[in-house]
Motif scaffolding. Sequence first.
Motif, PDB file in Angstrom:
ATOM      1  N   GLY A 149       0.741  -1.029   0.006  1.00 44.44           N
ATOM      2  CA  GLY A 149       0.118  -0.104  -0.091  1.00 44.44           C
ATOM      3  C   GLY A 149       0.868   1.225   0.009  1.00 44.44           C
ATOM      4  O   GLY A 149       2.027   1.136  -0.684  1.00 44.44           O
ATOM      5  N   GLU A 150       0.299   2.193   0.800  1.00 42.69           N
ATOM      6  CA  GLU A 150       1.052   3.595   0.683  1.00 42.69           C
ATOM      7  C   GLU A 150       2.541   3.448   1.502  1.00 42.69           C
ATOM      8  O   GLU A 150       2.620   2.954   2.274  1.00 42.69           O
ATOM      9  CB  GLU A 150       0.244   4.615   1.520  1.00 42.69           C
ATOM     10  N   THR A 151       3.327   4.100   0.841  1.00 41.64           N
ATOM     11  CA  THR A 151       4.796   3.923   1.223  1.00 41.64           C
ATOM     12  C   THR A 151       4.908   5.170   2.238  1.00 41.64           C
ATOM     13  O   THR A 151       4.213   5.986   2.607  1.00 41.64           O
ATOM     14  CB  THR A 151       5.799   4.423   0.129  1.00 41.64           C
ATOM     15  N   PHE A 152       6.025   4.932   3.142  1.00 43.23           N
ATOM     16  CA  PHE A 152       6.365   5.680   4.521  1.00 43.23           C
ATOM     17  C   PHE A 152       6.692   6.825   4.010  1.00 43.23           C
ATOM     18  O   PHE A 152       6.953   7.614   4.887  1.00 43.23           O
ATOM     19  CB  PHE A 152       7.099   4.942   5.349  1.00 43.23           C
ATOM     20  N   GLY A 153       7.289   7.311   2.866  1.00 45.00           N
ATOM     21  CA  GLY A 153       8.154   8.420   2.585  1.00 45.00           C
ATOM     22  C   GLY A 153       8.081   9.740   3.260  1.00 45.00           C
ATOM     23  O   GLY A 153       6.884  10.400   3.027  1.00 45.00           O
ATOM     24  N   ARG A 154       8.742  10.087   4.380  1.00 48.58           N
ATOM     25  CA  ARG A 154       8.775  11.327   5.129  1.00 48.58           C
ATOM     26  C   ARG A 154       9.896  11.348   6.187  1.00 48.58           C
ATOM     27  O   ARG A 154      10.594  10.525   6.177  1.00 48.58           O
ATOM     28  CB  ARG A 154       7.379  11.477   5.800  1.00 48.58           C
ATOM     29  N   TYR A 155      10.028  12.875   6.437  1.00 51.75           N
ATOM     30  CA  TYR A 155      11.158  13.024   7.562  1.00 51.75           C
ATOM     31  C   TYR A 155      10.534  14.024   8.512  1.00 51.75           C
ATOM     32  O   TYR A 155       9.644  14.661   8.139  1.00 51.75           O
ATOM     33  CB  TYR A 155      12.401  13.276   6.746  1.00 51.75           C
ATOM     34  N   GLY A 156      11.537  14.022   9.540  1.00 55.05           N
ATOM     35  CA  GLY A 156      10.847  15.001  10.595  1.00 55.05           C
ATOM     36  C   GLY A 156       9.550  14.785  11.206  1.00 55.05           C
ATOM     37  O   GLY A 156       9.047  15.617  11.767  1.00 55.05           O
ATOM     38  N   HIS A 157       9.089  13.545  11.585  1.00 56.17           N
ATOM     39  CA  HIS A 157       7.862  13.009  11.689  1.00 56.17           C
ATOM     40  C   HIS A 157       7.996  12.356  13.378  1.00 56.17           C
ATOM     41  O   HIS A 157       9.105  12.365  13.807  1.00 56.17           O
ATOM     42  CB  HIS A 157       7.341  11.930  10.689  1.00 56.17           C
ATOM     43  N   SER A 158       6.995  12.067  13.767  1.00 60.81           N
ATOM     44  CA  SER A 158       6.833  11.188  14.753  1.00 60.81           C
ATOM     45  C   SER A 158       6.436   9.751  14.580  1.00 60.81           C
ATOM     46  O   SER A 158       5.514   9.729  13.669  1.00 60.81           O
ATOM     47  CB  SER A 158       6.603  12.042  16.268  1.00 60.81           C
ATOM     48  N   ALA A 159       6.594   8.915  15.466  1.00 51.65           N
ATOM     49  CA  ALA A 159       5.902   7.482  15.316  1.00 51.65           C
ATOM     50  C   ALA A 159       6.100   6.866  16.713  1.00 51.65           C
ATOM     51  O   ALA A 159       6.798   6.990  17.653  1.00 51.65           O
ATOM     52  CB  ALA A 159       6.897   6.806  14.186  1.00 51.65           C
ATOM     53  N   GLY A 160       5.134   5.761  16.442  1.00 50.99           N
ATOM     54  CA  GLY A 160       4.978   4.682  17.655  1.00 50.99           C
ATOM     55  C   GLY A 160       4.399   3.464  17.146  1.00 50.99           C
ATOM     56  O   GLY A 160       4.086   3.426  16.050  1.00 50.99           O
ATOM     57  N   CYS A 161       4.511   2.262  17.902  1.00 49.98           N
ATOM     58  CA  CYS A 161       4.318   1.009  17.373  1.00 49.98           C
ATOM     59  C   CYS A 161       3.561   0.243  18.553  1.00 49.98           C
ATOM     60  O   CYS A 161       3.902   0.563  19.683  1.00 49.98           O
ATOM     61  CB  CYS A 161       5.606   0.218  16.911  1.00 49.98           C
ATOM     62  N   ILE A 171       1.941   0.013  13.236  1.00 44.66           N
ATOM     63  CA  ILE A 171       2.878   1.293  13.343  1.00 44.66           C
ATOM     64  C   ILE A 171       1.953   2.423  12.886  1.00 44.66           C
ATOM     65  O   ILE A 171       1.370   2.672  11.970  1.00 44.66           O
ATOM     66  CB  ILE A 171       3.831   1.322  12.209  1.00 44.66           C
ATOM     67  N   SER A 172       2.372   3.433  13.647  1.00 42.34           N
ATOM     68  CA  SER A 172       1.519   4.747  13.348  1.00 42.34           C
ATOM     69  C   SER A 172       2.822   6.035  13.281  1.00 42.34           C
ATOM     70  O   SER A 172       3.519   6.083  14.000  1.00 42.34           O
ATOM     71  CB  SER A 172       0.588   5.112  14.593  1.00 42.34           C
ATOM     72  N   ALA A 173       2.546   7.005  12.230  1.00 38.81           N
ATOM     73  CA  ALA A 173       3.345   7.830  12.033  1.00 38.81           C
ATOM     74  C   ALA A 173       2.478   9.359  12.038  1.00 38.81           C
ATOM     75  O   ALA A 173       1.368   9.159  11.558  1.00 38.81           O
ATOM     76  CB  ALA A 173       4.103   7.769  10.822  1.00 38.81           C
ATOM     77  N   PHE A 174       3.250  10.439  12.274  1.00 36.47           N
ATOM     78  CA  PHE A 174       2.504  11.573  12.393  1.00 36.47           C
ATOM     79  C   PHE A 174       3.278  12.685  12.044  1.00 36.47           C
ATOM     80  O   PHE A 174       4.430  12.775  12.373  1.00 36.47           O
ATOM     81  CB  PHE A 174       1.733  11.896  14.016  1.00 36.47           C
ATOM     82  N   GLY A 175       2.551  13.606  11.143  1.00 41.39           N
ATOM     83  CA  GLY A 175       3.411  14.847  10.860  1.00 41.39           C
ATOM     84  C   GLY A 175       4.653  14.470   9.704  1.00 41.39           C
ATOM     85  O   GLY A 175       4.899  13.493   9.143  1.00 41.39           O
ATOM     86  N   GLY A 176       5.569  15.666   9.846  1.00 43.46           N
ATOM     87  CA  GLY A 176       6.801  15.533   9.001  1.00 43.46           C
ATOM     88  C   GLY A 176       6.532  16.084   7.503  1.00 43.46           C
ATOM     89  O   GLY A 176       5.664  17.041   7.392  1.00 43.46           O
ATOM     90  N   PHE A 177       7.495  16.072   6.973  1.00 43.30           N
ATOM     91  CA  PHE A 177       7.466  16.317   5.379  1.00 43.30           C
ATOM     92  C   PHE A 177       7.798  15.335   4.425  1.00 43.30           C
ATOM     93  O   PHE A 177       8.290  14.156   4.648  1.00 43.30           O
ATOM     94  CB  PHE A 177       8.853  17.345   5.268  1.00 43.30           C
TER      95      PHE A 177
END
Length: 257
Positions: A149-161, A171-177
């Motif tokens: 599915g959707e790729t993860f491509g980003r930086y400057g984000h936060s994440a948790g699992c 896995i959950s990611a939030f924000g970034g560029f």
Amino acid sequence: AAMCSVDGKVLLMGGDTGSGQYSKLFEFDPQNGCWSPVCVAGSKPSPRAGHTLTAVDEKKAVLFGGYNGDTWLNDLWLLDVERKAWSHITPSSPLWPQPRYYHTVCTMACDDEEIKVLLLGGLGAGRKVMSDCWMLDVSGRGEELTLNGETFGRYGHSAGCVILSDGTIAISAFGGFTTTSLLSVVSNPVFYQWNPHHAAVLRSGRPSAGAVLRPHTRVSASSSPASQTSEETRRLREEVQRVTASNKQLQTELRCA
């Protein structure tokens, strides 16, 4: 700089003030409200910025990657707070993530009690936005996770699992560029489900920040019946759907305001 909380204290390591990178380690004691340098014996990580420092238990933290002003890094270090010593983790296989900074590393626990962390995204050489996800352990093993599915491509984000009863990692990611442009902000989290036997997307919804999954959560697969696994997955899906609906309503209200 990178920070984490270990053994009731806040650790801070490295960083960039504009005149260069640092490798010093400091700790903040909330009992007396004071910062103090930590004298570490032996080898230690080189000066850097954009790295991560992640608590893996009550006495240890893991450092990965960063940028030293000339080179992007992909080295892994284990800090023993009790012994006040760094250990460089040498990769034991050719499978290892590319150098990067502004990535995210979160801790996970496994049935075999090994220390494992998840590495997600980041910005690499040539300002390449990384879209990969890796599982690393302190024995030097690395495994890239294949997510459909959707790729993860980003930086400057936060994440948790969070690990479900069947061993699935959500896995959950939030924000970034998403690009090198500061205007390309990802404002919503993305949910993935990964299973050692088959990779699959759990949900590619875009709920609000309140749905970010808790890090450091472990449920033993050996002690949970299949019915509990199904119920747990069902509740997680319902929570994602609920928050997604709430977020859509909030976006509608903001457009009408």
